[in-house]
Design an enzyme around this catalytic site. Sequence first.
Site, PDB file in Angstrom:
ATOM      1  N   ALA A  34       0.919  -1.221  -0.036  1.00  0.00           N
ATOM      2  CA  ALA A  34       0.008   0.249   0.000  1.00  0.00           C
ATOM      3  C   ALA A  34       0.991   1.287  -0.004  1.00  0.00           C
ATOM      4  O   ALA A  34       1.801   1.325   0.682  1.00  0.00           O
ATOM      5  CB  ALA A  34      -0.996  -0.233   1.166  1.00  0.00           C
ATOM      6  N   ASP A  35       0.481   2.450  -0.722  1.00  0.00           N
ATOM      7  CA  ASP A  35       1.239   3.564  -0.690  1.00  0.00           C
ATOM      8  C   ASP A  35       0.375   4.483   0.277  1.00  0.00           C
ATOM      9  O   ASP A  35      -0.671   3.938   0.913  1.00  0.00           O
ATOM     10  CB  ASP A  35       1.397   4.264  -2.053  1.00  0.00           C
ATOM     11  CG  ASP A  35       0.157   4.412  -2.807  1.00  0.00           C
ATOM     12  OD1 ASP A  35      -0.887   4.576  -2.130  1.00  0.00           O
ATOM     13  OD2 ASP A  35       0.096   4.448  -4.023  1.00  0.00           O
ATOM     14  N   SER A  36       1.046   5.559   0.414  1.00  0.00           N
ATOM     15  CA  SER A  36       0.422   6.556   1.343  1.00  0.00           C
ATOM     16  C   SER A  36      -1.192   6.810   1.006  1.00  0.00           C
ATOM     17  O   SER A  36      -1.873   7.122   1.790  1.00  0.00           O
ATOM     18  CB  SER A  36       0.809   7.875   1.272  1.00  0.00           C
ATOM     19  OG  SER A  36       1.244   8.419   0.192  1.00  0.00           O
TER      20      SER A  36
END
Length: 78
Positions: A34-36
């Site tokens: 997951a990214d931000s």
Amino acid sequence: MELEKLKEIIARELQHVKKEEITEDSRFVEDLNADSLDIVQIIMGIEEEFGIEIPEEASFQIKTVGEAHKAILKALGK
């Protein structure tokens, strides 16, 4: 019950991850890729699904599915 709903939210936001692959020990960035932005979407999904608010400073400290689950339970007063 909350953990199953949480897994559903995560799987919906991270379409490359199957619900069955998600455990309490799964790390959002390292294990689930997951990214931000994904994390923000997951937090928003949690808040909407459970009718709670997770303080911004607390959301930055959530690194694993288990920590997110604990934040939900705390917000629900459980």
